[in-house]
Scaffold this motif. Structure first.
Motif, PDB file in Angstrom:
ATOM      1  N   PRO A  87     -36.424  23.460  28.395  1.00 42.09           N
ATOM      2  CA  PRO A  87     -35.880  24.688  27.781  1.00 42.09           C
ATOM      3  C   PRO A  87     -36.674  25.896  28.265  1.00 42.09           C
ATOM      4  O   PRO A  87     -37.912  25.872  28.276  1.00 42.09           O
ATOM      5  CB  PRO A  87     -36.084  24.449  26.279  1.00 42.09           C
ATOM      6  N   HIS A  88     -35.957  26.922  28.695  1.00 43.91           N
ATOM      7  CA  HIS A  88     -36.630  28.083  29.268  1.00 43.91           C
ATOM      8  C   HIS A  88     -35.812  29.350  29.056  1.00 43.91           C
ATOM      9  O   HIS A  88     -34.635  29.286  28.702  1.00 43.91           O
ATOM     10  CB  HIS A  88     -36.898  27.877  30.759  1.00 43.91           C
ATOM     11  N   VAL A  89     -36.464  30.453  29.297  1.00 44.55           N
ATOM     12  CA  VAL A  89     -35.810  31.760  29.287  1.00 44.55           C
ATOM     13  C   VAL A  89     -35.955  32.321  30.694  1.00 44.55           C
ATOM     14  O   VAL A  89     -37.052  32.299  31.263  1.00 44.55           O
ATOM     15  CB  VAL A  89     -36.480  32.719  28.274  1.00 44.55           C
ATOM     16  N   SER A  90     -34.852  32.791  31.272  1.00 39.46           N
ATOM     17  CA  SER A  90     -34.915  33.383  32.607  1.00 39.46           C
ATOM     18  C   SER A  90     -34.170  34.710  32.601  1.00 39.46           C
ATOM     19  O   SER A  90     -33.198  34.883  31.859  1.00 39.46           O
ATOM     20  CB  SER A  90     -34.318  32.441  33.653  1.00 39.46           C
ATOM     21  N   GLY A 163     -41.117  28.887  30.306  1.00 43.52           N
ATOM     22  CA  GLY A 163     -40.749  27.780  29.428  1.00 43.52           C
ATOM     23  C   GLY A 163     -40.823  28.205  27.972  1.00 43.52           C
ATOM     24  O   GLY A 163     -41.674  29.012  27.592  1.00 43.52           O
ATOM     25  N   ARG A 164     -39.917  27.666  27.167  1.00 42.18           N
ATOM     26  CA  ARG A 164     -39.902  27.973  25.729  1.00 42.18           C
ATOM     27  C   ARG A 164     -40.905  27.076  25.013  1.00 42.18           C
ATOM     28  O   ARG A 164     -41.294  26.031  25.506  1.00 42.18           O
ATOM     29  CB  ARG A 164     -38.509  27.743  25.172  1.00 42.18           C
ATOM     30  N   GLY A 165     -41.272  27.483  23.826  1.00 42.95           N
ATOM     31  CA  GLY A 165     -42.125  26.655  22.984  1.00 42.95           C
ATOM     32  C   GLY A 165     -43.597  26.812  23.281  1.00 42.95           C
ATOM     33  O   GLY A 165     -44.030  27.802  23.864  1.00 42.95           O
TER      34      GLY A 165
END
Length: 171
Positions: A87-90, A163-165
């Motif tokens: 899970p990531h933010v881009s 990356g998330r978290g």
């Protein structure tokens, strides 16, 4: 599955030493392996001795973990992660200059921007500059909608991702 594999991209993040020549070594690795880089962004991190590279490559030809393993072999590489596998933010930032020389085109431009996370950041008698910072696919969709207005000039930063978290790519 064929179409999905063709469109799949690997997003890799590499922490590297902030020294001259590191970018050239990374680029040479991709050139030697004949991998096409869709996007490459480099910037300093919160630590002055380290830079962070975000690299987007076509996923239909090779596995992201294999690319990461090749990057790890380079002497100036501190850490590598295949961010697209978690899970990531881009985000991709684009500035797009379009024709907006009458009330109708300006109104249409405003309506288009309202459908996206896009803003008119400058407007003159002939052209306007639109800014968008969003996922790459949204940027691409906005560009397609702006084409009929007449794109005069465009610049994009390339993708940055995190990356998330709680997992932190840091040394």
């Amino acid at each position: 599955m064929g179409d999905q594999a063709e469109k799949r991209k690997h997003i890799l993040v590499a922490l590297v030493e902030n020294k001259p020549g590191v970018l050239n070594r990374v680029a040479s690795l991709f050139r030697r392996r004949n991998f096409n880089v869709d996007s490459l962004t480099v910037g300093r991190t919160q630590r002055s001795f380290m830079s962070r590279m975000t690299i987007v490559v076509d996923g239909s030809r090779i596995d992201g973990r294999r690319i990461a393993a090749n990057l790890f072999k380079l002497i100036n590489v501190i850490d590598v992660a295949v961010v697209s596998e978690e899970p990531h933010v881009s985000r991709d930032l684009a500035l797009i200059k379009v024709r907006a020389n009458d009330a109708e085109s300006r109104n249409h431009l405003t309506q288009i921007c309202d459908q996206y996370p896009a803003y008119i950041v400058d407007i003159g008698p002939e052209v306007a500059i639109v800014q968008i910072a969003a996922q790459e696919d949204l940027v691409e969709m906005l560009i397609k909608e702006l084409e009929p207005l007449g794109i005069v000039e465009m610049v994009r930063t390339g993708v940055v991702a995190m990356g998330r978290g709680v997992r932190i790519l840091d040394s």
